[in-house]
Every structure is written in C-alpha cells, then in structure tokens.
Scaffold this motif. Structure first.
Motif, mmCIF file in Angstrom:
data_model
loop_
_atom_site.group_PDB
_atom_site.id
_atom_site.type_symbol
_atom_site.label_atom_id
_atom_site.label_comp_id
_atom_site.label_asym_id
_atom_site.label_seq_id
_atom_site.Cartn_x
_atom_site.Cartn_y
_atom_site.Cartn_z
ATOM 1 N N ALA A 102 -39.773 -18.061 -61.857
ATOM 2 C CA ALA A 102 -39.117 -19.344 -62.120
ATOM 3 C C ALA A 102 -37.637 -19.169 -61.842
ATOM 4 N N ILE A 103 -37.059 -20.150 -61.162
ATOM 5 C CA ILE A 103 -35.598 -20.179 -61.002
ATOM 6 C C ILE A 103 -35.134 -21.129 -62.100
ATOM 7 N N GLU A 104 -34.601 -20.547 -63.153
ATOM 8 C CA GLU A 104 -34.361 -21.346 -64.364
ATOM 9 C C GLU A 104 -33.384 -20.616 -65.278
ATOM 10 N N GLN A 105 -32.850 -21.359 -66.218
ATOM 11 C CA GLN A 105 -31.981 -20.778 -67.236
ATOM 12 C C GLN A 105 -32.858 -20.501 -68.442
ATOM 13 N N ILE A 126 -40.236 -20.999 -58.298
ATOM 14 C CA ILE A 126 -40.481 -22.330 -58.889
ATOM 15 C C ILE A 126 -39.158 -22.979 -59.300
ATOM 16 N N PHE A 127 -38.947 -24.199 -58.830
ATOM 17 C CA PHE A 127 -37.776 -24.991 -59.224
ATOM 18 C C PHE A 127 -38.268 -26.192 -60.028
ATOM 19 N N GLY A 128 -37.447 -26.591 -61.035
ATOM 20 C CA GLY A 128 -37.929 -27.586 -61.986
ATOM 21 C C GLY A 128 -37.407 -29.000 -61.779
ATOM 22 N N ASN A 129 -37.953 -29.865 -62.595
ATOM 23 C CA ASN A 129 -37.588 -31.283 -62.634
ATOM 24 C C ASN A 129 -36.088 -31.443 -62.945
ATOM 25 N N GLU A 130 -35.506 -32.528 -62.389
ATOM 26 C CA GLU A 130 -34.074 -32.768 -62.504
ATOM 27 C C GLU A 130 -33.607 -32.905 -63.962
ATOM 28 N N VAL A 131 -34.464 -33.366 -64.858
ATOM 29 C CA VAL A 131 -34.064 -33.554 -66.263
ATOM 30 C C VAL A 131 -34.661 -32.465 -67.157
ATOM 31 N N ASP A 132 -35.930 -32.195 -66.978
ATOM 32 C CA ASP A 132 -36.630 -31.288 -67.910
ATOM 33 C C ASP A 132 -36.676 -29.835 -67.458
ATOM 34 N N GLY A 133 -36.297 -29.565 -66.220
ATOM 35 C CA GLY A 133 -36.399 -28.194 -65.709
ATOM 36 C C GLY A 133 -37.855 -27.789 -65.490
ATOM 37 N N VAL A 134 -38.101 -26.485 -65.372
ATOM 38 C CA VAL A 134 -39.474 -25.976 -65.218
ATOM 39 C C VAL A 134 -40.170 -26.158 -66.569
ATOM 40 N N GLU A 147 -31.907 -16.422 -62.970
ATOM 41 C CA GLU A 147 -30.888 -17.436 -63.304
ATOM 42 C C GLU A 147 -29.663 -17.241 -62.419
ATOM 43 N N ILE A 148 -29.072 -18.366 -61.990
ATOM 44 C CA ILE A 148 -27.832 -18.292 -61.205
ATOM 45 C C ILE A 148 -26.670 -18.397 -62.194
ATOM 46 N N PRO A 149 -25.786 -17.407 -62.216
ATOM 47 C CA PRO A 149 -24.665 -17.484 -63.155
ATOM 48 C C PRO A 149 -23.785 -18.704 -62.862
ATOM 49 N N GLN A 150 -23.273 -19.324 -63.885
ATOM 50 C CA GLN A 150 -22.355 -20.461 -63.712
ATOM 51 C C GLN A 150 -21.078 -20.201 -64.508
ATOM 52 N N PHE A 151 -19.953 -20.748 -64.024
ATOM 53 C CA PHE A 151 -18.645 -20.420 -64.603
ATOM 54 C C PHE A 151 -17.819 -21.646 -64.960
ATOM 55 N N HIS A 155 -23.839 -27.838 -67.313
ATOM 56 C CA HIS A 155 -24.928 -26.989 -67.802
ATOM 57 C C HIS A 155 -25.731 -26.352 -66.682
ATOM 58 N N SER A 156 -25.945 -27.131 -65.610
ATOM 59 C CA SER A 156 -26.819 -26.614 -64.548
ATOM 60 C C SER A 156 -26.331 -27.093 -63.187
ATOM 61 N N PHE A 157 -26.915 -26.514 -62.119
ATOM 62 C CA PHE A 157 -26.682 -26.998 -60.754
ATOM 63 C C PHE A 157 -27.733 -28.052 -60.421
ATOM 64 N N ASN A 158 -27.447 -28.837 -59.398
ATOM 65 C CA ASN A 158 -28.474 -29.693 -58.800
ATOM 66 C C ASN A 158 -29.570 -28.767 -58.243
ATOM 67 N N ILE A 159 -30.812 -29.206 -58.300
ATOM 68 C CA ILE A 159 -31.944 -28.371 -57.861
ATOM 69 C C ILE A 159 -31.784 -27.892 -56.407
ATOM 70 N N VAL A 160 -31.292 -28.753 -55.526
ATOM 71 C CA VAL A 160 -31.195 -28.363 -54.113
ATOM 72 C C VAL A 160 -30.080 -27.329 -53.920
ATOM 73 N N ILE A 161 -29.006 -27.487 -54.647
ATOM 74 C CA ILE A 161 -27.927 -26.489 -54.574
ATOM 75 C C ILE A 161 -28.474 -25.143 -55.049
ATOM 76 N N SER A 162 -29.232 -25.168 -56.157
ATOM 77 C CA SER A 162 -29.836 -23.924 -56.679
ATOM 78 C C SER A 162 -30.722 -23.299 -55.614
ATOM 79 N N ALA A 163 -31.526 -24.137 -54.963
ATOM 80 C CA ALA A 163 -32.448 -23.627 -53.948
ATOM 81 C C ALA A 163 -31.660 -22.993 -52.794
HETATM 82 C C1 LIG Z 1 -30.799 -30.038 -62.827
HETATM 83 S S1 LIG Z 1 -31.688 -28.605 -63.171
HETATM 84 C C2 LIG Z 1 -32.563 -29.029 -64.655
HETATM 85 C C3 LIG Z 1 -31.679 -29.032 -65.838
HETATM 86 C C4 LIG Z 1 -32.417 -29.288 -67.122
HETATM 87 N N1 LIG Z 1 -31.496 -29.784 -68.066
HETATM 88 C C5 LIG Z 1 -33.119 -28.075 -67.688
HETATM 89 O O1 LIG Z 1 -33.425 -28.126 -68.859
HETATM 90 O O2 LIG Z 1 -33.425 -27.113 -66.995
HETATM 91 C C6 LIG Z 1 -33.020 -28.635 -62.031
HETATM 92 C C7 LIG Z 1 -33.491 -27.283 -61.604
HETATM 93 O O3 LIG Z 1 -32.467 -26.619 -60.882
HETATM 94 C C8 LIG Z 1 -32.569 -25.222 -61.074
HETATM 95 N N2 LIG Z 1 -31.309 -24.735 -61.661
HETATM 96 C C9 LIG Z 1 -30.198 -25.452 -61.908
HETATM 97 N N3 LIG Z 1 -29.220 -24.664 -62.359
HETATM 98 C C10 LIG Z 1 -29.701 -23.407 -62.408
HETATM 99 C C11 LIG Z 1 -29.160 -22.132 -62.775
HETATM 100 N N4 LIG Z 1 -27.915 -21.995 -63.187
HETATM 101 N N5 LIG Z 1 -29.963 -21.049 -62.683
HETATM 102 C C12 LIG Z 1 -31.236 -21.163 -62.237
HETATM 103 N N6 LIG Z 1 -31.799 -22.346 -61.885
HETATM 104 C C13 LIG Z 1 -31.051 -23.445 -61.960
HETATM 105 C C14 LIG Z 1 -33.769 -25.006 -61.976
HETATM 106 O O4 LIG Z 1 -34.914 -24.772 -61.184
HETATM 107 C C15 LIG Z 1 -33.867 -26.325 -62.709
HETATM 108 O O5 LIG Z 1 -35.149 -26.533 -63.213
#
Ligand SMILES: C[S@@+](CC[C@H](N)C(=O)[O-])C[C@H]1O[C@@H](n2cnc3c(N)ncnc32)[C@H](O)[C@@H]1O
Length: 176
Positions: A102-105, A126-134, A147-151, A155-163
C-alpha cells in the motif's frame, strides 16, 4: 534552448510499446473517485512503462470522455483490468506472486527513501480513494506499506502526485 518537436521525442507506437519489456509493477486503484485522476494515472503508467493498471470498485473504466481528458490515449497503450472489489484484486495478484504494497500513511510504514525494491520481485502498488485513502480492509491484507515523507502543512499529496513520485522512485532504483 530549443524545445524538442513531438517527432524528435521518438516515442514508441502503441504496438511497439505493448511488446516492450515493462517495469515489474502493477498499480491498483482502490475506489478512486475522480476520472481525471484515473486518466492521469494511465498517462503516468505509460511514461514509466508499468505492466498494468488495476481499477477496483467505483474506479471508472475506459472508454470514458472524462478519463481521456487526462489519459490522452494512454488507456490504449497501458493494459488494464477491473475488479469489483479491491480485496479480490489483491488476492489475485498475491497468487500471481506479486508483493502487495500500500502507498499510504500508516503506523510502521517504510519511508520511500529507505525502500530498496528487489529486482527479482514483482510489485503491486495500491493507491487509495481521494478522501478515505486505502480501505482498512485492504490495509489488513497487504505485505507492507510505503509512505512518502512530507514537510509542509498539508496532510497528504494528491493521489496522482503520489503515484508520480513512487513510479519514478521505483523506475530509478530498478532501471537507472
Ligand atoms: C489524498 S490521499 C488520501 C488522504 C486521506 N485523507 C487518507 O486518509 O489517506 C489519496 C492517496 O494518495 C496517496 N498518498 C497521498 N499522500 C501520501 C503520502 N504522503 N504517502 C503515501 N501515500 C500518499 C495514498 O495512496 C492515498 O490513499
């Protein structure tokens, strides 16, 4: 500097692309809502010559005008398949010998910069839904999580940017 013309980019045609060796990576989309995101994932998967895009649940399927707006034809070059639910897709790729990531936090995730892909393995990312994630159901059956580190402040990146970040990282570590 002079920018290259399209014909100077020497891109493969679809038939040649289909026959070329792929990065041993499939991308699983877990209930992705935006068709523009789906199209962009196709275009990015084409750019890094990934094996396949696996569309799960509510994730829209080609052919669709809204997907094509961002895929720009990549739905023709990149193989894809649809599964009614993401867990079935995960089980299916597990049986085919893919390592499921899973690519996820998440707690105890591996930071992308410290992850070293094994060139002898095949990966399903695996990449997750825009609101709920994986989904939690899927998080319970994965092999590991990156997980992709963020600074910054978000809270998170857009899914396509993450991909894009993750595909490039795998490509660079496996092929360059
Ligand atoms: C907009 S994010 C979903 C944010 C949502 N609030 C959550 O609970 O995960 C959509 C997808 O982008 C990927 N993503 C976004 N930021 C990420 C990060 N810092 N590390 C890994 N995956 C990330 C994940 O696959 C996530 O499910």
């Amino acid at each position: 500097m002079r920018k290259l013309k399209l014909e100077e980019l020497n891109r493969a045609d679809i038939e040649t692309f289909k026959a070329q060796e792929k990065l041993p990576v499939v991308v699983i989309l877990d209930n992705v809502r935006s068709m523009h995101n789906v199209g962009s994932i196709f275009r990015t998967a084409d750019g890094f010559a990934l094996e396949k895009v696996v569309l799960c649940g509510i994730t829209a399927q080609p052919p669709h005008r809204e997907i094509e707006k961002t895929a720009l034809g990549a739905t023709q070059s990149v193989d894809w398949v649809h599964f009614t639910d993401t867990s079935s897709a995960v089980q299916s790729f597990k049986q085919l010998g893919y390592e499921i990531i899973a690519i996820e936090q998440a707690e105890n995730s591996t930071m992308l910069n410290t992850f070293k892909p094994d060139p002898t393995k095949k990966y399903a990312l695996i990449f997750g839904n825009e609101v709920d994630g994986v989904s939690d159901e899927v998080m319970n059956i994965i092999d590991s999580c990156i997980e992709i580190p963020q600074f910054g402040t978000k809270h998170s990146f857009n899914i396509v940017i993450s991909a894009g970040i993750v595909f490039w990282d795998f490509f660079a570590k496996l092929r360059l």
